[in-house]
Design a protein around this motif. Structure first.
Motif, PDB file in Angstrom:
ATOM      1  N   GLU A 104       9.337  13.441   6.030  1.00 14.66           N
ATOM      2  CA  GLU A 104       9.423  12.002   5.773  1.00 14.66           C
ATOM      3  C   GLU A 104       8.043  11.341   5.774  1.00 14.66           C
ATOM      4  OE1 GLU A 104      13.852  10.994   7.598  1.00 14.66           O
ATOM      5  OE2 GLU A 104      12.077  10.043   8.471  1.00 14.66           O
ATOM      6  N   THR A 105       7.997  10.146   5.210  1.00 17.43           N
ATOM      7  CA  THR A 105       6.828   9.279   5.338  1.00 17.43           C
ATOM      8  C   THR A 105       7.140   8.261   6.422  1.00 17.43           C
ATOM      9  OG1 THR A 105       6.226   9.549   3.011  1.00 17.43           O
ATOM     10  CG2 THR A 105       5.338   7.626   4.153  1.00 17.43           C
ATOM     11  N   VAL A 106       6.342   8.307   7.478  1.00 12.71           N
ATOM     12  CA  VAL A 106       6.630   7.541   8.694  1.00 12.71           C
ATOM     13  C   VAL A 106       5.452   6.623   9.000  1.00 12.71           C
ATOM     14  CG1 VAL A 106       7.145   7.694  11.170  1.00 12.71           C
ATOM     15  CG2 VAL A 106       8.033   9.439   9.586  1.00 12.71           C
ATOM     16  N   VAL A 107       5.757   5.397   9.391  1.00 12.74           N
ATOM     17  CA  VAL A 107       4.724   4.450   9.813  1.00 12.74           C
ATOM     18  C   VAL A 107       4.956   4.077  11.273  1.00 12.74           C
ATOM     19  CG1 VAL A 107       3.736   2.137   9.505  1.00 12.74           C
ATOM     20  CG2 VAL A 107       4.359   3.521   7.495  1.00 12.74           C
ATOM     21  N   ILE A 108       3.874   4.067  12.043  1.00 12.66           N
ATOM     22  CA  ILE A 108       3.912   3.617  13.435  1.00 12.66           C
ATOM     23  C   ILE A 108       2.812   2.572  13.620  1.00 12.66           C
ATOM     24  CG2 ILE A 108       3.780   4.288  15.856  1.00 12.66           C
ATOM     25  CD1 ILE A 108       4.375   7.174  14.964  1.00 12.66           C
ATOM     26  N   PRO A 109       3.147   1.337  13.996  1.00 11.95           N
ATOM     27  CA  PRO A 109       2.103   0.346  14.232  1.00 11.95           C
ATOM     28  C   PRO A 109       1.325   0.644  15.514  1.00 11.95           C
ATOM     29  CG  PRO A 109       4.262  -0.693  13.893  1.00 11.95           C
ATOM     30  CD  PRO A 109       4.496   0.778  14.121  1.00 11.95           C
ATOM     31  N   GLU A 121       0.801  -1.219   0.000  1.00 13.13           N
ATOM     32  CA  GLU A 121       0.000   0.000   0.000  1.00 13.13           C
ATOM     33  C   GLU A 121       0.836   1.273   0.000  1.00 13.13           C
ATOM     34  OE1 GLU A 121      -3.786   1.871   2.526  1.00 13.13           O
ATOM     35  OE2 GLU A 121      -3.048  -0.154   2.932  1.00 13.13           O
ATOM     36  N   LEU A 122       2.000   1.231   0.641  1.00 10.32           N
ATOM     37  CA  LEU A 122       2.788   2.447   0.824  1.00 10.32           C
ATOM     38  C   LEU A 122       4.280   2.100   0.731  1.00 10.32           C
ATOM     39  CD1 LEU A 122       2.228   5.507   1.657  1.00 10.32           C
ATOM     40  CD2 LEU A 122       2.878   4.781   3.966  1.00 10.32           C
ATOM     41  N   PRO A 123       4.759   1.766  -0.466  1.00 13.10           N
ATOM     42  CA  PRO A 123       6.148   1.307  -0.591  1.00 13.10           C
ATOM     43  C   PRO A 123       7.189   2.392  -0.345  1.00 13.10           C
ATOM     44  CG  PRO A 123       5.132   1.524  -2.755  1.00 13.10           C
ATOM     45  CD  PRO A 123       4.038   1.708  -1.753  1.00 13.10           C
ATOM     46  N   ASP A 124       6.808   3.669  -0.452  1.00  7.52           N
ATOM     47  CA  ASP A 124       7.779   4.757  -0.282  1.00  7.52           C
ATOM     48  C   ASP A 124       7.836   5.220   1.171  1.00  7.52           C
ATOM     49  OD1 ASP A 124       8.436   4.739  -3.001  1.00  7.52           O
ATOM     50  OD2 ASP A 124       6.742   6.049  -3.479  1.00  7.52           O
ATOM     51  N   VAL A 125       8.172   4.304   2.055  1.00  7.20           N
ATOM     52  CA  VAL A 125       8.284   4.607   3.482  1.00  7.20           C
ATOM     53  C   VAL A 125       9.720   5.015   3.783  1.00  7.20           C
ATOM     54  CG1 VAL A 125       8.023   3.702   5.824  1.00  7.20           C
ATOM     55  CG2 VAL A 125       6.507   2.902   4.008  1.00  7.20           C
ATOM     56  N   ASP A 126       9.883   6.051   4.583  1.00  5.26           N
ATOM     57  CA  ASP A 126      11.225   6.466   4.997  1.00  5.26           C
ATOM     58  C   ASP A 126      11.627   5.859   6.336  1.00  5.26           C
ATOM     59  OD1 ASP A 126      11.865   8.388   2.847  1.00  5.26           O
ATOM     60  OD2 ASP A 126      10.150   9.485   3.659  1.00  5.26           O
ATOM     61  N   ARG A 127      10.649   5.714   7.242  1.00  6.61           N
ATOM     62  CA  ARG A 127      10.994   5.288   8.601  1.00  6.61           C
ATOM     63  C   ARG A 127       9.797   4.591   9.231  1.00  6.61           C
ATOM     64  NH1 ARG A 127      15.210   7.998  11.441  1.00  6.61           N
ATOM     65  NH2 ARG A 127      15.015   9.545   9.763  1.00  6.61           N
ATOM     66  N   LEU A 128      10.068   3.552   9.998  1.00 10.46           N
ATOM     67  CA  LEU A 128       9.019   2.857  10.743  1.00 10.46           C
ATOM     68  C   LEU A 128       9.498   2.691  12.178  1.00 10.46           C
ATOM     69  CD1 LEU A 128       6.823  -0.111   9.629  1.00 10.46           C
ATOM     70  CD2 LEU A 128       7.934  -0.184  11.868  1.00 10.46           C
ATOM     71  N   TYR A 129       8.699   3.208  13.122  1.00  7.83           N
ATOM     72  CA  TYR A 129       8.992   3.052  14.548  1.00  7.83           C
ATOM     73  C   TYR A 129       8.187   1.884  15.092  1.00  7.83           C
ATOM     74  CZ  TYR A 129      11.222   7.672  14.665  1.00  7.83           C
ATOM     75  OH  TYR A 129      12.052   8.742  14.458  1.00  7.83           O
ATOM     76  N   CYS A 130       8.863   0.914  15.677  1.00  5.60           N
ATOM     77  CA  CYS A 130       8.157  -0.281  16.140  1.00  5.60           C
ATOM     78  C   CYS A 130       8.442  -0.568  17.607  1.00  5.60           C
ATOM     79  CB  CYS A 130       8.572  -1.490  15.307  1.00  5.60           C
ATOM     80  SG  CYS A 130       7.587  -2.963  15.697  1.00  5.60           S
ATOM     81  N   PRO A 131       7.392  -0.763  18.418  1.00  5.46           N
ATOM     82  CA  PRO A 131       7.600  -1.189  19.794  1.00  5.46           C
ATOM     83  C   PRO A 131       8.330  -2.533  19.839  1.00  5.46           C
ATOM     84  CG  PRO A 131       5.306  -0.571  19.415  1.00  5.46           C
ATOM     85  CD  PRO A 131       5.960  -0.633  18.079  1.00  5.46           C
ATOM     86  N   VAL A 132       9.170  -2.721  20.851  1.00  4.04           N
ATOM     87  CA  VAL A 132       9.864  -3.988  21.033  1.00  4.04           C
ATOM     88  C   VAL A 132       9.627  -4.490  22.451  1.00  4.04           C
ATOM     89  CG1 VAL A 132      12.087  -5.180  21.065  1.00  4.04           C
ATOM     90  CG2 VAL A 132      11.665  -3.387  19.368  1.00  4.04           C
ATOM     91  N   GLY A 133       9.028  -5.677  22.531  1.00  5.31           N
ATOM     92  CA  GLY A 133       8.951  -6.410  23.791  1.00  5.31           C
ATOM     93  C   GLY A 133       9.859  -7.615  23.643  1.00  5.31           C
TER      94      GLY A 133
END
Length: 344
Positions: A317-322, A188-200
């Protein structure tokens, strides 16, 4: 998974049972998992956050994993793993440990495939998550002050009974399954610059490393609470030793013991791994509810807090956050809303 069910005699975090293959999955494994996941679960929305986009002068998108049947991303992995098990293993049932969302994922998959499930949880586990696991037909065993104490207890049960133990991180099928969210983002959004992901335990971040990180030019940034830094320490110090501090209220990132399989993927795939203060993640949860009426768990607040701290560094930027889960205790949500109001 090869379907074997006989455990070794002494539990250990990285080599507990012979069926725990610590070989990290590949992007191709995630693609194969998607064929399974798509038969049982809907794709989740990728929605532009108008509030965060304006605040950061960026295009910020939220991957709404909270819309899945259990309210969290982990059900993708549960379905993938349980679908792969031999009938003989399914008949004996499964045992696992969880702070909540992993347990719900295995319980949901167990109900889907008619497999008995026993789940060990901490004595102070999120009551709503415990009730949800029981509604899905799982037997819930409360033990110890935290996730790792509950895990050690149910590992001993698996040793004694020969029941298939499902580790919450050292399972390639789980990682491949949760990674399917990343393939949906790439579509859906291949031009992502950064993704912030929680880590457990790192399954979600590992899944995004294998997909968004491998298939696009995006940087995957792992984020953990400074009050529970076990995986962060493992990443930066190259150790799998247990950490003596676990004081976060966000049960989704409340681990003391690093996971070997996911750490292998994160060391290769993360562009960075950050810690955020506990008060920042709490305010982030309150902020998303106050500004966008999104109910999310404390773990999700780590990614939002990290993006807000980055500020001008991610402008344009294009940023994704789950939004990895919505299963937050009401009292915790109210307290986090109060924290946000006090800071506003």
């Amino acid at each position: 998974m090869d379907g074997r069910s006989e455990p070794v005699e002494s539990p250990d975090e990285t080599t507990v049972f012979p069926y725990h293959d610590l070989t990290p999955p590949t992007t191709a494994d995630v693609a194969r998992a998607r064929r399974v996941v798509s038969r049982y679960l809907p794709e989740t929305p990728l929605v532009r956050s108008e509030h965060l986009s304006a605040a950061l002068d960026a295009d910020v998108y939220l991957k709404r994993e909270d819309t899945l049947p259990t309210g969290a991303f982990k059900v993708r992995g549960g379905v993938t793993l349980v679908a792969s098990l031999d009938d003989s293993v399914r008949e004996r049932g499964l045992v696992t440990a969880s702070s909540g969302n992993h347990g719900q994922s295995i319980a949901w998959a167990g109900r889907e495939f008619d497999v008995p499930v026993t789940i060990g949880v901490p004595e102070a586990a999120n009551a709503g998550k415990v009730a949800a696991m029981e509604r899905l037909g799982a037997e819930v065993v409360e033990h110890g002050p935290d996730y790792d104490a509950a895990r050690e207890h149910v590992e001993s049960i698996a040793v004694e009974t020969g029941t298939r133990y499902v580790h919450s991180g050292n399972e390639p099928k789980l990682v491949a399954g949760v990674g399917t969210a990343g393939l949906e983002i790439v579509d859906e959004l291949p031009d992502v610059d950064r993704l912030y992901c929680p880590v457990g335990g790192g399954t979600s971040a590992a899944g995004y490393c294998l997909t968004v990180g491998s298939l696009t030019d995006a940087e995957i940034v792992g984020v953990q609470s400074a009050a529970a830094p076990a995986m962060h320490r493992a990443y930066h110090e190259e150790t799998l030793a247990a950490h003596d501090r676990m004081e976060t209220a966000a049960e989704g990132v409340a681990t003391r013991v690093p996971f070997a399989l996911t750490m292998d993927v994160l060391r290769d795939g993360l562009a960075d791994f950050e810690l955020v203060p506990e008060d920042a993640l709490r305010r982030a949860v309150g902020r998303l509810f106050a500004e966008e009426r999104i109910v999310m768990e404390g773990a999700c607040g780590t990614g939002v807090a990290a993006a807000l701290r980055a500020g001008d560094d991610i402008a344009g930027e294009t940023v994704v956050i789950p939004v990895s889960g919505r299963n937050i205790d009401r009292a915790k949500l109210e307290a986090m809303l109060a924290d946000y109001d006090d800071a506003s």
